[in-house]
Design an enzyme around this catalytic site. Structure first.
Site, PDB file in Angstrom:
ATOM      1  N   ASP A 262     -68.105  -9.436 -27.354  1.00  0.00           N
ATOM      2  CA  ASP A 262     -67.382 -10.511 -26.689  1.00  0.00           C
ATOM      3  C   ASP A 262     -67.428 -11.741 -27.605  1.00  0.00           C
ATOM      4  OD1 ASP A 262     -65.929 -12.006 -24.949  1.00  0.00           O
ATOM      5  OD2 ASP A 262     -67.148 -11.594 -23.200  1.00  0.00           O
TER       6      ASP A 262
HETATM    7  C1  BGC Z   1     -64.449 -13.456 -22.359  1.00  0.00           C
HETATM    8  C2  BGC Z   1     -63.739 -12.129 -22.514  1.00  0.00           C
HETATM    9  C3  BGC Z   1     -62.458 -12.332 -23.270  1.00  0.00           C
HETATM   10  C4  BGC Z   1     -62.786 -12.952 -24.608  1.00  0.00           C
HETATM   11  C5  BGC Z   1     -61.584 -13.128 -25.500  1.00  0.00           C
HETATM   12  C6  BGC Z   1     -64.563 -14.233 -23.659  1.00  0.00           C
HETATM   13  O1  BGC Z   1     -64.980 -15.520 -23.437  1.00  0.00           O
HETATM   14  O2  BGC Z   1     -65.736 -13.215 -21.823  1.00  0.00           O
HETATM   15  O3  BGC Z   1     -63.500 -11.564 -21.260  1.00  0.00           O
HETATM   16  O4  BGC Z   1     -61.777 -11.131 -23.393  1.00  0.00           O
HETATM   17  O5  BGC Z   1     -63.361 -14.228 -24.369  1.00  0.00           O
HETATM   18  O6  BGC Z   1     -60.745 -14.099 -25.044  1.00  0.00           O
END
Ligand code: BGC
Length: 729
Positions: A262
């Site tokens: 993530d």
């Molecule tokens: C979130 C994810 C997301 C990623 C990319 C993160 O902050 O937890 O769910 O896909 O950002 O945007």
């Protein structure tokens, strides 16, 4: 490109090039106005920009085509860049938020919705979405519950599976489809206290039986990617967790695709106190099997050094790079890096996409109360009051590529149906209390007090004129989603005051709740004649809502998550274990497991939802009393529409394993069927029960069923139905 050619390409790449395939940088490195979904620290240098294998947060056919052309020119082997985006519940046409989609109990509709999102995103140049989120959510304080399909592992499995199939289609090379990413692996929804990014403590059996189930089922559909979660599990960050990633994900689930971290999660292992510095974090993430480092800079900064020193073997690096190249190949990027994007066209909202969205909205609405048949609305004087009546902000914070201007508001839709002399609109109050905190900061409004006094008096005037008040309340879309944990589940005080004042006028009140999470609604229900949960319904929100309010469609949504009496009950879910002192259904309950000041169960339980018509369940039966492990038995019930309107009903199958080597939940959803019945008609609904459906993670640490007695319910929600019983021998 065939496998051999891909391997040949890999063997020609320099170490630096290979490492960079594992690096993902924010889209803002290419376009200033790209969506930033986390904290960024510093900028990538020219080399990283030139070689990074993927980026996220940018979309638009022209823009991406230009970025791709420039990138490929510079890249030593002309390997295309991969574009990823959070297409969570819509790209241009925004569907209800995932929790609302869960409420449809209609995986086929969810699959069609995902296919529509894929088509739109793909024509805007996007190759992969970070969806579905298969996290099990039992805590309404966690704002990301909105991005889930709820508290039940079986429902979540059906929905996550449907989404992967819808996004990816039969073949990823088909430019109408995009790659899916099952996230956030694992157990992100179990953060202590419902606080985002927080630690989780889960026994292995709770993890396996409940939290891992939906990811596991979705992975059977071969999503191109899986994303690690931000949390620790039993003290080890998911992003550096070899047990989770190697043993469970790769070995047991057989996942062959790309594992991406993530946002900045690799680097965050330093904050967790698990990695010493960026180099150590890169090492630990690689050892756990993380292929792509999303934005933390740890791989771009240190992976080359780690391979040169032999701490990470080149073989391990090559395997990870090959998985990324394979994904690009599966998407057809080597043959056509633009995937047939039409530069001029790009994605747009169409009549067809609106139709699908509108139907999904209508299916997602959950009728919680309907005293004296306050709904459907009569053709009389209707006053639409409240901050959600005429707002176009009907989508969540995770639908940033959809434009508000395309949204149909409730009032716009109502104005199409009712004559202008018969409806009135009043905003009633501001969306939020003064100085409310949202994901984006504190909302302070000059003249907040005066403004609210003015809005209230206009609303009271409209209510006096009306026969029915349709009161549209809820939680602003910046108060659910990432980083929006809350310790209170009440509606804003200013909205509750509006309801209170309106109720004194004595008109019929139909309350609509727009929300991304379960809220405390007991007091709202007392003052309302009808109450309908509308979630965050998206582009066709107004039309879908009016289809139900006007009676064109009977509501058929069911709660995918328990609505509590009070926040003190959280985490709350129907599939609890029994205690040694269960509270009796009636009679004295001293010294039993209970709250002194509240019920144990939900105010509105999982699976619950009313209709404009009524359904009668009768003749629930099992085809036999005993079954052996190779056999199946059939559970059936007759359902009759006893009202005078056509309606859809979701018949639910629950099972309880009465005794086990580990205690078992008091009920578990094992199947559901949504059927449509004309007034007076009936249908026998049947489910097959097999031994496989009775397996759990036993005290011997394996998936198995155990002989013994089982209860079965064929019913309308997680708390009703006649109890049937059979034996597994
Ligand atoms: C979130 C994810 C997301 C990623 C990319 C993160 O902050 O937890 O769910 O896909 O950002 O945007």
């Amino acid at each position: 490109m065939d496998k051999k050619a891909l391997e040949a390409l890999l063997s020609e790449m320099s170490l630096e090039e290979k490492v960079m395939q594992l690096v993902q940088i924010p889209g803002s490195e290419y376009e200033a106005d790209a969506e930033i979904t986390g904290v960024t620290r510093g900028q990538a240098d020219e080399k990283v920009k030139r070689l990074a294998g993927s980026t996220l947060g940018v979309w638009g056919s022209k823009r991406l085509k230009k970025i791709q052309e420039n990138y490929m020119k510079e890249h030593p082997h002309h390997i295309p860049l991969m574009f990823m985006l959070d297409v969570i519940h819509g790209h241009k046409t925004v569907l209800p938020c995932p929790l609302g989609q869960g409420a449809t109990f209609d995986p086929e509709a969810v699959k069609k919705g995902a296919a529509m999102q894929a088509k739109e995103a793909s024509s805007d140049g996007v190759h992969a979405t970070f969806s579905p989120m298969a996290d099990l959510c039992r805590d309404a304080r966690w704002g990301r519950i909105m991005e889930s399909t709820g508290e039940d592992k079986y429902l979540n499995s059906c929905m996550a599976t449907a989404m992967v199939e819808g996004y990816q289609g039969e073949d990823l090379k088909d430019p109408e489809h995009i790659a899916a990413c099952v996230k956030h692996f694992a157990a992100y929804g179990a953060g202590e206290g419902g606080r985002d990014y927080n630690n989780t403590e889960l026994s292995e059996h709770t993890l396996r039986e409940h939290y891992l189930r939906a990811y596991g089922e979705a992975i059977k559909k071969n999503p191109a990617m899986v994303m690690t979660s931000f949390n620790t599990i039993n003290g080890i960050p998911a992003t550096g967790n070899t047990f989770l990633m190697k043993k469970i994900l790769r070995e047991e689930f057989g996942f062959k695709g790309v594992l991406i971290s993530d946002w900045a999660a690799v680097g965050e292992m330093i904050n967790h106190g698990f990695a010493e510095d960026q180099k150590d974090a890169a090492f630990k993430a690689m050892m756990a099997g993380v292929d792509i480092d999303m934005t933390s800079g740890c791989y771009s900064g240190y992976l080359e050094e780690l391979v040169k020193s032999g701490e990470i073997s080149e073989k391990m690096l090559d395997e990870a790079v090959l998985r990324v190249l394979n994904m690009k190949n599966d998407l057809g990027l080597f043959e056509d890096p633009f995937r047939e994007i039409d530069m001029e066209e790009g994605a747009s909202v169409t009549e067809e996409s609106r139709k699908l969205a509108r139907k999904t909205v209508a299916e997602s609405l959950v009728l919680l109360e309907n005293k004296a048949q306050a709904l459907p609305l009569r053709k009389e004087r209707n006053a639409f009051i409240g901050p959600f009546v005429n707002t176009k902000r009907l989508q969540s914070s995770w639908a940033f590529s959809g434009e508000d201007e395309n949204t149909v508001t409730v009032f716009e839709a109502a104005s199409e149906i009712y004559e202008s002399g018969n409806i009135k609109f009043a905003e009633g109050c501001t969306m939020m209390d003064q100085d409310s905190v949202t994901a984006r900061g504190v909302c302070h409004m000059e003249n907040w007090q005066e403004e609210n006094e003015k809005l209230l008096s206009e609303a009271l005037e409209a209510a006096k004129w009306a026969d029915t008040v349709i009161l549209c309340l809820g939680e602003d879309s910046t108060q659910s989603g990432e980083a929006t944990s809350k310790a209170s589940l009440k509606l804003p005080a200013v909205q509750l005051k509006l309801l209170d004042e309106l109720s004194k006028i004595g008109k019929r009140i139909v309350t609509l709740i727009f929300t991304g999470r379960p809220l405390e609604l007991a007091d709202v229900a007392k003052l309302s004649d009808a109450m309908l949960v509308c979630w965050l319904p998206g582009t066709e929100g107004g039309n879908g809502v009016m289809d139900v309010l006007s009676g064109k469609t009977s509501p058929s949504g069911r709660l995918p998550v328990s609505f509590p009496y009070t926040v003190g009950q959280e985490p709350l879910h129907y599939d609890m274990y029994s205690t040694g002192r269960p509270k009796p259904a009636s009679g004295p309950s001293e010294y039993t497991s209970r709250y002194l000041d509240c019920e144990n169960g939900a105010l509105y339980p999982f699976g619950y939802g009313l209709s404009y018509t009524t359904f009668e369940y009768s003749g629930a039966s099992l085809s036999k009393e005993k079954m052996t492990s190779g056999e199946t038995l059939t559970a059936s019930v007759k359902v009759r529409n006893t009202g005078d309107m056509k309606g859809d009903v979701t018949v639910q199958l629950y099972i309880r394993d009465i005794t086990g080597s580990r205690v078992r939940p008091i009920r578990e959803l094992a199947g559901f069927k949504k059927i449509s019945l004309e007034p007076g008609s009936e249908e026998i609904v049947s489910f097959k029960i097999s031994e496989e459906m009775l397996r759990f993670w036993t005290a011997e640490e394996k998936w198995d069923s155990e002989p013994g007695r089982f209860n079965v319910w064929l019913c309308d929600s997680s708390v009703d139905g006649e109890t049937l019983e059979f034996r597994l021998d």
